[in-house]
Motif scaffolding. Structure first.
Motif, PDB file in Angstrom:
ATOM      1  N   ASP A   1      -1.538 -12.196   5.619  1.00 56.84           N
ATOM      2  CA  ASP A   1      -2.478 -11.102   5.877  1.00 56.84           C
ATOM      3  C   ASP A   1      -1.882  -9.770   5.436  1.00 56.84           C
ATOM      4  O   ASP A   1      -2.584  -8.905   4.902  1.00 56.84           O
ATOM      5  N   LEU A   2      -0.580  -9.611   5.644  1.00 58.28           N
ATOM      6  CA  LEU A   2       0.088  -8.364   5.243  1.00 58.28           C
ATOM      7  C   LEU A   2       0.091  -8.245   3.719  1.00 58.28           C
ATOM      8  O   LEU A   2      -0.188  -7.176   3.158  1.00 58.28           O
ATOM      9  N   LEU A   3       0.385  -9.367   3.052  1.00 57.76           N
ATOM     10  CA  LEU A   3       0.395  -9.393   1.589  1.00 57.76           C
ATOM     11  C   LEU A   3      -0.976  -8.979   1.050  1.00 57.76           C
ATOM     12  O   LEU A   3      -1.095  -8.153   0.140  1.00 57.76           O
ATOM     13  N   SER A   4      -2.009  -9.540   1.646  1.00 57.39           N
ATOM     14  CA  SER A   4      -3.380  -9.249   1.228  1.00 57.39           C
ATOM     15  C   SER A   4      -3.712  -7.766   1.475  1.00 57.39           C
ATOM     16  O   SER A   4      -4.346  -7.116   0.647  1.00 57.39           O
ATOM     17  N   PHE A   5      -3.223  -7.222   2.600  1.00 59.06           N
ATOM     18  CA  PHE A   5      -3.457  -5.798   2.910  1.00 59.06           C
ATOM     19  C   PHE A   5      -2.767  -4.895   1.899  1.00 59.06           C
ATOM     20  O   PHE A   5      -3.358  -3.976   1.348  1.00 59.06           O
ATOM     21  N   VAL A   6      -1.490  -5.202   1.640  1.00 57.37           N
ATOM     22  CA  VAL A   6      -0.694  -4.335   0.763  1.00 57.37           C
ATOM     23  C   VAL A   6      -1.285  -4.300  -0.650  1.00 57.37           C
ATOM     24  O   VAL A   6      -1.215  -3.292  -1.342  1.00 57.37           O
ATOM     25  N   ARG A   7      -1.910  -5.390  -1.063  1.00 51.18           N
ATOM     26  CA  ARG A   7      -2.463  -5.455  -2.420  1.00 51.18           C
ATOM     27  C   ARG A   7      -3.870  -4.853  -2.518  1.00 51.18           C
ATOM     28  O   ARG A   7      -4.441  -4.809  -3.596  1.00 51.18           O
ATOM     29  N   ASN A   8      -4.420  -4.403  -1.394  1.00 51.73           N
ATOM     30  CA  ASN A   8      -5.788  -3.880  -1.419  1.00 51.73           C
ATOM     31  C   ASN A   8      -5.768  -2.350  -1.543  1.00 51.73           C
ATOM     32  O   ASN A   8      -5.351  -1.649  -0.632  1.00 51.73           O
ATOM     33  N   ARG A   9      -6.224  -1.877  -2.701  1.00 56.09           N
ATOM     34  CA  ARG A   9      -6.132  -0.444  -2.981  1.00 56.09           C
ATOM     35  C   ARG A   9      -6.950   0.383  -1.999  1.00 56.09           C
ATOM     36  O   ARG A   9      -6.499   1.409  -1.507  1.00 56.09           O
ATOM     37  N   GLN A  10      -8.159  -0.085  -1.670  1.00 54.43           N
ATOM     38  CA  GLN A  10      -9.010   0.660  -0.741  1.00 54.43           C
ATOM     39  C   GLN A  10      -8.351   0.748   0.638  1.00 54.43           C
ATOM     40  O   GLN A  10      -8.353   1.795   1.277  1.00 54.43           O
ATOM     41  N   ALA A  11      -7.764  -0.365   1.081  1.00 53.94           N
ATOM     42  CA  ALA A  11      -7.102  -0.376   2.389  1.00 53.94           C
ATOM     43  C   ALA A  11      -5.917   0.588   2.380  1.00 53.94           C
ATOM     44  O   ALA A  11      -5.692   1.317   3.349  1.00 53.94           O
ATOM     45  N   ARG A  12      -5.162   0.599   1.286  1.00 52.69           N
ATOM     46  CA  ARG A  12      -4.009   1.514   1.203  1.00 52.69           C
ATOM     47  C   ARG A  12      -4.472   2.955   1.279  1.00 52.69           C
ATOM     48  O   ARG A  12      -3.872   3.792   1.937  1.00 52.69           O
TER      49      ARG A  12
END
Lengths: 316, 256
Positions: free
Chosen positions: B12-23
């Motif tokens: 889940d963290l990996l998926s978050f870190v790779r999401n530009r909008q989330a960042r």
């Protein structure tokens, strides 16, 4: 002292992976599934066929444990899916009708995530190869085409090495070549000894893949059988079609064939034959005597599609 | 089982870190707010405690960072995952539901603390805000309680959002007014009393207030405001009850 235990069908036929009796599901006044019986044996590819809204997805979701039923008995791998837990899910793989891939993960990472959920997962690289995604293992799921995403879905359903796999309309929206590829993957599941419950509204898909087919229409099973025998197909008449040259009518045909003419317009003749080999021999001898070639001669049994449309339209 | 939570959290963290909008919404936006507010108000002495503007804004925006990392990030991602059928597919596997929830919440809490740390470091090195050593337990405990509370509220709110597209505007529509009345953007002593009373009901005020107390140079001891933590705990309980009774794993838009 009499044995009061009722012998369930699962004991009588230990090969039954899925066994359903009198299954009903109502939404308010609408009966989506109106009392169906099903039996799927170990190692078979079972196709569950029906038009949209016939009750296919409702049924499969009850079997998968996602929906409750209104009535009836359901046993999947010897367990009632409505009360099944993790140990049961460990033995079942599911490809949902509509699901998008995990975001921000590569194909390999998705499989690693899912492999962690199961007690005895398959090898990840081998599973990726099995669905033909070898070259894409390091790609993010967002970069995959529709067909590749569906193959990833199949890989995720397989990673736990399940005994039984549900495939809910696995090729809807595919182009013809992507469908052929997907069929190759599904046929490969048979080699692995898996039991497959496939829902589809494509006749050719069922014909190519399935050992047995059940057709559902308006919440009821209207036919069940092998692709060859479904709906009495093997006993139906074959159609023999050809075009006669100008000036020659269907009434010029030999006596034995004249009674079989179903239609004859503009020289285009269609015969309905229950003995296609003998009738075609008669036709061929007659034509050769007259120096006719009948280049467009065509002998065809009713297609599964013809049978299916007849079965489902009656009820529509 | 704890290993499985860590396994889930890792992906889940990996998926978050790779999401530009989330960042952007969880890290870049809070930094932008910090830079803008401190630049505009400079080193005026403001707020009820009459401290330097930067000392006032850093803990307030740290609260915003905690909320962005837990609440905003969580609501948007779980609504999208639910509507995309991702949660349903995960539930078709043997993984227990609580593992999925705990794994995702753990990521939200870690991200919230990370965002807060980045904001504090910017405050320290760009604006010379003194980082509290004595009251550090208060900062950490308040941030953790805040993150857990906003995770519960995130799971609760997601049950009221029917489509992934609606999640972002819905979250901002709820949080922006709360930031304004809770002293995150402007000291709330300049607000009418009734509005201050409204703010006191909601958790944002108590997270920001708790952090601000820990940052106040005049505070001594561990810097924990138990009344603020108590209100946060109540909100966490409310969120948890709503989530437990109303959370679903299958898409809601499709089934109507």
């Amino acid at each position: 002292m009499p044995d009061l235990r009722r012998a369930g069908d699962d004991e009588l036929t230990p090969d039954a992976v899925i066994s359903v009796r009198g299954l009903r599901k109502s939404y308010g006044d609408v009966e989506a599934v109106a009392g169906i019986d099903l039996k799927v044996s170990r190692g078979e590819i079972f196709a569950f066929l029906g038009p949209n809204g016939a009750g296919k997805t409702t049924t499969v979701e009850i079997l998968e444990g996602f929906r409750t039923r209104s009535a009836g008995e359901v046993s999947v791998l010897g367990v009632d899916p409505a009360r099944a837990g993790g140990a049961w899910r460990d033995r079942v793989g599911v490809v949902l009708q509509e699901s998008q891939p995990e975001t921000g993960l590569t194909v390999r990472e998705c499989l690693r995530l899912y492999a962690g959920y199961y007690s005895a997962p398959r090898d990840i690289s081998e599973t990726i190869a099995l669905v033909g995604l070898d070259g894409k293992a390091g790609d993010l799921t967002e970069q995959l085409s529709g067909g590749q995403r569906r193959r990833l879905d199949v890989a995720l359903a397989l990673i736990g090495d399940p005994e039984l796999i549900f495939l809910d309309e696995p090729t809807t929206g595919f182009d013809p070549s992507a469908r052929r590829n997907a069929w190759g993957v599904i046929a490969g599941l048979r080699e692995l000894g898996k039991t497959v419950f496939l829902t589809t509204h494509y006749m050719d898909e069922a014909e190519n893949l399935a050992d047995r087919i059940a057709v559902i229409a308006k919440g009821r099973i209207v036919a069940e059988g092998t692709p060859e025998t479904l709906g009495g197909r093997e006993r139906m008449a074959a159609l023999v079609r050809f075009t006669l040259p100008d000036g020659l009518g269907a009434d010029g045909l030999p006596e034995a064939l004249r009674g079989l003419v179903r239609s004859a317009a503009n020289g285009r003749v269609t015969l309905e034959s229950r003995r296609p080999l003998a009738d075609v021999k008669t036709l061929a001898e007659w034509a050769l005597e007259r120096g006719l070639d009948l280049p467009d001669l065509d002998v065809r049994r009713p297609s599964l599609e013809d049978v299916y449309l007849e079965l489902t339209e009656e009820r529509a | 089982m704890i290993g499985l939570v860590a396994h889930q959290a890792r992906f889940d963290l990996l998926s978050f870190v790779r999401n530009r909008q989330a960042r952007f919404f969880t890290l870049v936006l809070p930094i932008l707010f910090l830079v803008i507010f401190v630049s505009v108000f400079g080193n005026d002495r403001i707020g009820p405690q009459h401290v330097k503007a930067s000392t006032y804004y850093v803990p307030g925006l740290a609260a915003l960072g905690v909320i962005a990392g837990s609440f905003v990030n969580l609501v948007i991602s779980i609504t999208a995952q639910r509507e995309a059928g991702i949660l349903k597919r995960r539930r078709s596997t043997p993984v227990p539901a609580w593992v999925l929830i705990a794994g995702r919440a753990l990521v939200a809490i870690v991200v919230a603390l990370a965002v807060m740390t980045v904001l504090l470091l910017i405050g320290r090195f760009a604006y010379g805000v003194r980082l509290p050593a004595e009251t550090l337990p208060g900062v950490v405990l308040t941030a953790i309680v805040g993150a857990v509370t906003f995770c519960c509220l995130g799971y609760a709110l997601s049950t009221a959002i029917r489509s992934a597209d609606a999640a972002q505007p819905m979250v901002q529509a709820i949080m922006l007014p709360l930031y304004f009345i809770s002293g995150v953007f402007i000291p709330n002593v300049s607000l009418p009393h009734w509005l201050q009373d409204v703010a006191k009901v909601f958790p944002v005020q108590h997270l920001a207030g708790g952090l601000r107390h820990a940052f106040d140079p005049a505070t001594h001891g561990v810097g924990i405001v138990w009344s603020d933590l108590g209100v946060l705990g109540l909100w966490a309980a409310v969120g948890l009850v709503i989530a437990l009774t109303r959370f679903v794993w299958t898409p809601v838009a499709a089934t109507g």
